[in-house]
Design a protein around this motif. Structure first.
Motif, PDB file in Angstrom:
ATOM      1  N   ALA A  87       0.802  -1.221   0.000  1.00  0.00           N
ATOM      2  CA  ALA A  87       0.000   0.000   0.000  1.00  0.00           C
ATOM      3  C   ALA A  87       0.833   1.268   0.000  1.00  0.00           C
ATOM      4  N   ASN A  88       2.132   1.191   0.329  1.00  0.00           N
ATOM      5  CA  ASN A  88       2.964   2.385   0.359  1.00  0.00           C
ATOM      6  C   ASN A  88       4.393   2.029  -0.005  1.00  0.00           C
ATOM      7  N   PRO A  89       5.235   3.019  -0.305  1.00  0.00           N
ATOM      8  CA  PRO A  89       6.599   2.726  -0.753  1.00  0.00           C
ATOM      9  C   PRO A  89       7.428   1.925   0.248  1.00  0.00           C
ATOM     10  N   MET A  90       7.342   2.238   1.540  1.00  0.00           N
ATOM     11  CA  MET A  90       8.144   1.516   2.528  1.00  0.00           C
ATOM     12  C   MET A  90       7.823   0.027   2.514  1.00  0.00           C
ATOM     13  N   LEU A  91       6.536  -0.308   2.568  1.00  0.00           N
ATOM     14  CA  LEU A  91       6.141  -1.711   2.576  1.00  0.00           C
ATOM     15  C   LEU A  91       6.493  -2.387   1.255  1.00  0.00           C
ATOM     16  N   ALA A  92       6.369  -1.665   0.139  1.00  0.00           N
ATOM     17  CA  ALA A  92       6.714  -2.244  -1.158  1.00  0.00           C
ATOM     18  C   ALA A  92       8.198  -2.576  -1.227  1.00  0.00           C
ATOM     19  N   ALA A 122      15.968  -3.589  12.700  1.00  0.00           N
ATOM     20  CA  ALA A 122      16.787  -3.008  11.631  1.00  0.00           C
ATOM     21  C   ALA A 122      16.135  -3.112  10.267  1.00  0.00           C
ATOM     22  N   ALA A 123      15.035  -3.875  10.132  1.00  0.00           N
ATOM     23  CA  ALA A 123      14.360  -4.002   8.840  1.00  0.00           C
ATOM     24  C   ALA A 123      13.588  -2.740   8.479  1.00  0.00           C
ATOM     25  N   LEU A 124      13.298  -1.881   9.459  1.00  0.00           N
ATOM     26  CA  LEU A 124      12.539  -0.657   9.185  1.00  0.00           C
ATOM     27  C   LEU A 124      13.408   0.393   8.500  1.00  0.00           C
ATOM     28  N   ASP A 125      12.811   1.149   7.599  1.00  0.00           N
ATOM     29  CA  ASP A 125      13.520   2.273   6.992  1.00  0.00           C
ATOM     30  C   ASP A 125      14.048   3.195   8.083  1.00  0.00           C
ATOM     31  N   GLY A 126      15.307   3.608   7.950  1.00  0.00           N
ATOM     32  CA  GLY A 126      15.874   4.578   8.875  1.00  0.00           C
ATOM     33  C   GLY A 126      16.467   4.002  10.130  1.00  0.00           C
ATOM     34  N   VAL A 127      16.364   2.686  10.339  1.00  0.00           N
ATOM     35  CA  VAL A 127      16.925   2.080  11.548  1.00  0.00           C
ATOM     36  C   VAL A 127      18.225   1.386  11.175  1.00  0.00           C
ATOM     37  N   TRP A 167       7.423   4.706  15.457  1.00  0.00           N
ATOM     38  CA  TRP A 167       6.117   4.128  15.776  1.00  0.00           C
ATOM     39  C   TRP A 167       5.261   4.013  14.516  1.00  0.00           C
ATOM     40  N   GLU A 168       5.277   5.053  13.689  1.00  0.00           N
ATOM     41  CA  GLU A 168       4.473   5.009  12.464  1.00  0.00           C
ATOM     42  C   GLU A 168       4.976   3.923  11.520  1.00  0.00           C
ATOM     43  N   ARG A 169       6.271   3.850  11.326  1.00  0.00           N
ATOM     44  CA  ARG A 169       6.801   2.840  10.401  1.00  0.00           C
ATOM     45  C   ARG A 169       6.534   1.431  10.908  1.00  0.00           C
ATOM     46  N   ALA A 170       6.683   1.225  12.233  1.00  0.00           N
ATOM     47  CA  ALA A 170       6.428  -0.098  12.798  1.00  0.00           C
ATOM     48  C   ALA A 170       4.967  -0.505  12.636  1.00  0.00           C
ATOM     49  N   ASN A 171       4.087   0.474  12.520  1.00  0.00           N
ATOM     50  CA  ASN A 171       2.667   0.192  12.309  1.00  0.00           C
ATOM     51  C   ASN A 171       2.271   0.259  10.834  1.00  0.00           C
ATOM     52  N   ALA A 294      15.422   8.594   2.061  1.00  0.00           N
ATOM     53  CA  ALA A 294      15.188   7.942   3.350  1.00  0.00           C
ATOM     54  C   ALA A 294      16.501   7.923   4.119  1.00  0.00           C
ATOM     55  N   HIS A 295      16.527   8.597   5.268  1.00  0.00           N
ATOM     56  CA  HIS A 295      17.759   8.708   6.048  1.00  0.00           C
ATOM     57  C   HIS A 295      17.764   7.713   7.191  1.00  0.00           C
ATOM     58  N   GLN A 296      18.923   7.126   7.428  1.00  0.00           N
ATOM     59  CA  GLN A 296      19.074   6.218   8.542  1.00  0.00           C
ATOM     60  C   GLN A 296      19.116   7.005   9.848  1.00  0.00           C
ATOM     61  N   LEU A 297      18.286   6.629  10.782  1.00  0.00           N
ATOM     62  CA  LEU A 297      18.288   7.278  12.083  1.00  0.00           C
ATOM     63  C   LEU A 297      19.559   6.886  12.835  1.00  0.00           C
ATOM     64  N   SER A 298      20.168   7.812  13.510  1.00  0.00           N
ATOM     65  CA  SER A 298      21.453   7.536  14.148  1.00  0.00           C
ATOM     66  C   SER A 298      21.546   8.208  15.503  1.00  0.00           C
ATOM     67  N   PHE A 299      22.177   7.476  16.449  1.00  0.00           N
ATOM     68  CA  PHE A 299      22.462   8.058  17.762  1.00  0.00           C
ATOM     69  C   PHE A 299      23.974   8.232  17.945  1.00  0.00           C
ATOM     70  N   ASP A 300      24.736   8.150  16.859  1.00  0.00           N
ATOM     71  CA  ASP A 300      26.190   8.238  16.931  1.00  0.00           C
ATOM     72  C   ASP A 300      26.595   9.705  17.078  1.00  0.00           C
ATOM     73  N   PRO A 301      27.099  10.115  18.253  1.00  0.00           N
ATOM     74  CA  PRO A 301      27.431  11.531  18.443  1.00  0.00           C
ATOM     75  C   PRO A 301      28.577  11.989  17.542  1.00  0.00           C
ATOM     76  N   VAL A 302      29.492  11.081  17.209  1.00  0.00           N
ATOM     77  CA  VAL A 302      30.611  11.450  16.338  1.00  0.00           C
ATOM     78  C   VAL A 302      30.093  11.798  14.946  1.00  0.00           C
ATOM     79  N   ASP A 303      29.193  10.974  14.434  1.00  0.00           N
ATOM     80  CA  ASP A 303      28.633  11.226  13.103  1.00  0.00           C
ATOM     81  C   ASP A 303      27.805  12.506  13.101  1.00  0.00           C
ATOM     82  N   GLU A 304      26.995  12.700  14.138  1.00  0.00           N
ATOM     83  CA  GLU A 304      26.178  13.906  14.209  1.00  0.00           C
ATOM     84  C   GLU A 304      27.049  15.156  14.280  1.00  0.00           C
ATOM     85  N   ARG A 305      28.139  15.087  15.048  1.00  0.00           N
ATOM     86  CA  ARG A 305      29.050  16.236  15.139  1.00  0.00           C
ATOM     87  C   ARG A 305      29.709  16.508  13.787  1.00  0.00           C
TER      88      ARG A 305
END
Length: 332
Positions: A87-92, A122-127, A167-171, A294-305
């Protein structure tokens, strides 16, 4: 998928293996355009197509229309297709990863929760790996568990915006749309040495200057690239020899550090440690708008800096010229 736009994600493979060449790829996009004007290129080997209107026009269901597309791609271009339908690009896209060549994997709308539930986070877009590790640390190691978690809990763990996206992507909710575009263009740059160069450090510096240049150009144009092609010219027994290799990035990006890391891996794969190199050429391919990537979500402070420093450097270059800021490795 009744009453909802139907989206196909197609992955193309030549018979015998490998992605199609540029001419075949353009032909495949034109083939899809005969069924629907809503086709989004995803070079070098993919495409998205919104076939909601095509299903009504051609009087076909999803499986029937996908079969027609696959037969025509094979007959006209010698290319087989693995097709995901949802029904949407992510699921496709997720469905396409499960489809074998020559088959269509369909995710009916009422089966979305079951399709997603057992998949790893990790299967979700951005994770990416860092985000997945953080989620697993809280016991949220599957898409089903993320979907069942309270939104407020996810937002406390990952932040307000990231938590809502997760939450939206997981649903199964994807707010992006298939955006019609032409086959993405490319940009390139090259560096030549004044004489045959043996020093590996000078080779690395030349490649770094190329990725810095292309990254800055991409960001200035508001674009990202999907793949890189590296060409090396070196002195061989019969004169100048050329080697070319292409690699796809983990995600579309204009981040210079990501471009550099991939280019260095490609260079290492050439195994030309003692080669007398005459020059390098680098081409960024599969370009499209950064806002639609689609950007990968990241908590890496080095990459963010690094990304914040990159943004400030771009502002300085825009004001004082491209040579105003450069990596220390290039200043020597």
């Amino acid at each position: 998928m009744s009453g909802r736009p139907a989206v196909l994600c197609l992955r193309f493979r030549r018979i015998g293996g490998g992605p199609p060449d540029s001419a075949a790829y353009e032909g495949l996009l034109a083939l899809l355009g005969a069924f629907t004007p809503v086709v989004e290129a995803a070079p070098p080997d993919g495409a998205l197509a919104d076939i909601g209107g095509a299903l009504r026009y051609f009087g076909q269901d999803v499986a029937g229309l996908a079969s027609v597309i696959r037969v025509r791609a094979l007959a006209l271009h010698g290319v087989d297709c693995a097709i995901g339908a949802a029904a949407n690009p992510m699921l496709a896209r997720m469905a396409a990863r499960q489809a074998a060549p020559g088959t269509t994997f369909t995710v009916p709308e009422d089966e979305t929760a079951g399709f997603l539930a057992a998949k790893p986070a990790a299967a979700l877009d951005g994770v990416g790996p860092a985000t997945a590790r953080t989620l697993c640390g809280y016991g949220l190691d599957s898409v089903g568990r993320i979907a069942a978690a309270p939104l407020a809990t996810l937002q406390r763990i990952t932040g307000v915006r990231t938590g809502r996206d997760l939450w939206e992507r997981a649903n199964g909710i994807d707010r992006t749309r298939v955006v019609p575009n032409a086959a993405a263009r490319s940009i390139g740059a090259e560096r030549s040495f004044p004489r045959d160069e043996l020093d590996p450090e000078r080779h690395r510096r030349a490649l770094l200057s190329l990725t810095e240049e292309l990254g800055a150009r991409l960001r200035a144009d508001g674009q990202v690239c999907r793949s890189l092609t590296v060409t090396v010219r070196y002195a061989g027994r019969s004169g100048c020899t050329t080697l070319t290799r292409s690699r796809t990035l983990p995600e579309p990006t204009a981040h210079s550090a990501a471009l550099t890391a991939l280019v260095y891996r490609v260079q290492d794969s050439f195994a030309l440690q003692r080669a007398r190199v005459r020059g390098f050429a680098l081409r960024a391919e599969g370009l499209h708008d950064a806002e639609r990537a689609a950007h990968q979500l990241s908590f890496d402070p080095v990459d963010e800096r690094a990304r914040r420093i990159e943004a400030v450097s771009d502002q300085v270059r825009a004001k004082f010229g491209p040579q105003a800021v450069k990596p220390g490795r290039l200043a020597a």
